[in-house]
Scaffold this active site. Structure first.
Site, short mmCIF file in Angstrom:
data_model
loop_
_atom_site.label_atom_id
_atom_site.label_comp_id
_atom_site.label_asym_id
_atom_site.label_seq_id
_atom_site.Cartn_x
_atom_site.Cartn_y
_atom_site.Cartn_z
N GLU A 252 0.82 -1.20 0.00
CA GLU A 252 0.00 0.00 0.00
C GLU A 252 0.87 1.27 0.00
O GLU A 252 0.89 2.02 0.97
CB GLU A 252 -0.89 -0.03 1.24
N PRO A 253 1.57 1.52 -1.09
CA PRO A 253 2.44 2.70 -1.13
C PRO A 253 1.66 3.98 -1.35
O PRO A 253 0.66 4.00 -2.07
CB PRO A 253 3.34 2.41 -2.34
N ARG A 255 3.48 7.69 -0.42
CA ARG A 255 4.64 8.54 -0.64
C ARG A 255 5.63 7.95 -1.65
O ARG A 255 6.19 8.66 -2.48
CB ARG A 255 5.32 8.77 0.72
N ARG A 291 4.89 20.00 5.35
CA ARG A 291 5.73 18.97 5.96
C ARG A 291 6.86 19.54 6.82
O ARG A 291 7.12 19.02 7.92
CB ARG A 291 6.31 18.04 4.89
N CYS A 323 2.19 35.25 7.85
CA CYS A 323 2.37 35.98 9.11
C CYS A 323 2.42 34.95 10.24
O CYS A 323 1.50 34.79 11.03
CB CYS A 323 1.22 36.96 9.31
N TYR A 359 2.07 14.39 0.24
CA TYR A 359 1.68 15.19 1.40
C TYR A 359 2.05 16.66 1.19
O TYR A 359 2.51 17.34 2.09
CB TYR A 359 2.29 14.62 2.69
#
Length: 404
Positions: A252-253, A255, A291, A323, A359
């Site tokens: 189940e890849p 990334r 990230r 900011c 991500y």
């Protein structure tokens, strides 16, 4: 990249289709590759995966909708779409039941809730084996501090619940985080084998989960996929001998398939010195790529200069426009600012933040009322916009000022 920035603006995510296809090919020894779309759920990416024979995992009603919109079927063997989560919200349960989508239960309550809505059938179980792994405590998905999966000591109780609801447990899934240590991964395969034996011969599928490493830095470990597959194949053969039937291995890849394919193209908009630190400020912040601020994650970077003049290498801090003091791309976990060795950047140059395909956009936000960036897919040397840049008008489109 300069042409893409000219045509589509900045900041923009750019994805290389060829790299995704290459990473899919790496995992060909496994019976089923099931893409964890939470890493990057753009419809063009899902369509690319589907056309390469990759199945899909969904963790929400929205991800089920995306899988359907990308052309995935609801029925088939193995199931084209599997809903994996630690709970059902009302919308996801309704969609799963309506479309007959396969379910991977991550909590005992899911078994009861699903069983109350269907007349028998099959489920798989995501089990927490009691240990985990990951480059950050926030990405460790196993052990007693993780919310993920059914605690291994509760397996017998879950079997009783499933039997009471007329549900057969057809598979066992374990995902505990990321890493490339084969000794550690052998422990995962061993845990799955033991858990499958506890469930019994109703098991026809075991899932290795995801967590395959991606080298963000030179010298980072890479996965020996052939050796990793052998671990699971050996466990599978022992299960087949015990059960007397074939057992499918899924991986189940998320990334692993998309991270290296993605580059965030930004434009340098300011330079400033703050004491000993030399800052480069670009037009993307953690509203575009979260990230670094979330995990202290490292991303390789490079410069596409606006002119052909020579550039000295410097130790630079790279930050964004928000900011917010944490809006720094060069930081360690805990928020400690570091520098990155880069060519001396000038206003108007492009700064490329690499290995950003996973991500990235999926965790983007409208913080500081910043529009979401564009996404571009490059395939066969052709760049196509696969998500239009959000407009400032879009920011308030769903908001309502009540009448007084």
């Amino acid at each position: 990249m300069a042409e893409i920035a000219r045509d589509f603006g900045t900041p923009t995510y750019v994805y290389d289709a060829a790299r995704i296809i290459e990473r899919i090919g790496d995992l060909a020894p496994f019976d089923v590759i099931r893409y964890a779309q939470k890493a990057n759920s753009n419809l063009a990416i899902l369509d690319l995966c589907r056309r390469q024979g990759v199945l899909v995992d969904a963790v929400s009603a929205g991800e089920i909708h995306r899988a359907l919109a990308a052309g995935y079927s609801t029925q088939g063997e193995p199931p084209p779409i599997v809903y994996t989560a630690d709970l059902f919200d009302k919308e996801s349960l309704e969609l799963v039941v309506e479309h007959g989508i396969a379910v991977n239960c991550g909590s005992p309550d899911m078994i009861d809730q699903y069983g109350a809505e269907v007349d028998g059938g099959e489920i798989t179980l995501r089990i927490n084996p009691g240990f985990g792994h990951g480059h950050s405590q926030k990405t460790n998905t196993g052990g007693e501090h993780s919310k993920h999966g059914i605690w291994h000591e509760d397996l017998a109780e879950c079997q009783r619940r499933a039997e009471h609801r007329g549900l057969a447990i057809s598979g066992v899934h374990v995902h505990i985080g990321s890493g490339a240590d084969l000794e550690h991964l052998a422990g995962v395969a061993g845990a799955v084998e033991k858990l499958a034996l506890s469930v019994g011969s109703s098991v026809h599928t075991v899932s290795a989960g995801g967590g395959l490493p991606v080298p963000y830095r030179a010298g980072d470990p890479t996965m020996n996929v052939a050796a990793y597959f052998r671990l699971w194949d050996e466990a599978r053969k022992r299960l087949e001998d015990r059960f007397g039937h074939s057992v499918r291995i899924e991986i189940e890849p998320g990334r692993y398939l998309v991270a290296e394919a993605g580059t965030l193209v930004t434009e340098v908009r300011a330079r400033k010195r703050q004491g000993a630190n030399d800052f480069v400020l670009v037009d993307a912040g953690f509203n575009v790529l979260a990230r670094p601020v979330m995990y202290g994650a490292y991303h390789p970077m490079s410069l596409a200069p606006a002119d052909d003049g020579p550039r000295e290498l410097r130790d630079l801090v790279v930050g964004g426009p928000l900011c917010e003091s944490g809006d720094i791309f060069t930081q360690e976990e805990g928020g400690f600012v570091r520098t990155q060795r880069l060519p001396d950047a000038k206003v108007g140059d492009l700064l490329l933040i690499e290995c950003a395909g996973a991500y990235g956009f999926v965790m983007a936000s409208n913080y500081n009322s910043k529009p979401l960036p564009a996404e571009v897919l490059v395939s066969d040397a052709k760049a196509v916009c696969v998500r239009a840049r959000q407009s400032v008008e879009d920011l308030t489109r769903l908001e309502i000022v009540p009448s007084h």
